[in-house]
Design a protein around this motif. Structure first.
Motif, PDB file in Angstrom:
ATOM      1  N   SER A  70      44.636  47.073  51.767  1.00 25.47           N
ATOM      2  CA  SER A  70      43.543  46.140  52.018  1.00 25.47           C
ATOM      3  C   SER A  70      44.067  44.724  51.806  1.00 25.47           C
ATOM      4  O   SER A  70      45.184  44.519  51.346  1.00 25.47           O
ATOM      5  N   ASP A  72      42.612  40.438  50.985  1.00 27.15           N
ATOM      6  CA  ASP A  72      41.578  39.440  50.725  1.00 27.15           C
ATOM      7  C   ASP A  72      42.159  38.117  51.192  1.00 27.15           C
ATOM      8  O   ASP A  72      42.970  37.508  50.494  1.00 27.15           O
ATOM      9  N   LYS A  75      41.854  35.097  48.899  1.00 29.27           N
ATOM     10  CA  LYS A  75      42.767  35.097  47.750  1.00 29.27           C
ATOM     11  C   LYS A  75      44.229  35.185  48.176  1.00 29.27           C
ATOM     12  O   LYS A  75      45.112  35.285  47.316  1.00 29.27           O
TER      13      LYS A  75
END
Length: 121
Positions: A70, A72, A75
């Motif tokens: 995954s 982000d 971030k």
């Protein structure tokens, strides 16, 4: 050129779980596919999972169903959740940017130090 710092490795018993993280530096993380790679002693580095900028994923046969990749983008971090670990998963794990989900080891970033994952029987 985008660079990466990997973390989260360690020693775990077979059947256990670990979550790896890689933080990118450089402004281009968001536009690149990110791959997690691993290299066991005496072996070639191999791609195990990849995630596109939009979240599409692809996995190597040896980790399919056990690992989840995954990212982000806020971030500038990518993750590799590893479950049902096996002794053959023991390796140094790296992440890097690549072009698309094509299954190869061609990368466009700089390799980091990696993070060691050791799975005991």
């Amino acid at each position: 050129q985008v660079q990466f710092v990997e973390s989260g490795g360690g020693l775990v018993q077979a059947g256990g779980s670990l979550r790896l993280s890689c933080v990118a530096s450089g402004p281009t993380f968001r536009i690149h596919t990110i791959g997690w790679y691993r290299q066991a002693p005496g072996e070639q580095r191999e791609l195990v999972a990849a995630v596109s900028p939009g979240g599409d994923t692809k996995y190597g046969d040896s980790v399919k169903g056990r690992f989840t990749i995954s990212r982000d983008n806020n971030k500038i971090t990518a993750y590799l959740q590893m479950s049902s670990l096996k002794s053959e998963d023991t390796a140094v794990y790296y992440c890097n940017a690549k072009i698309g989900l094509t299954w190869n080891n061609v990368v466009i970033g700089r390799w980091g130090q990696g993070t060691q994952v050791t799975v005991s029987p």
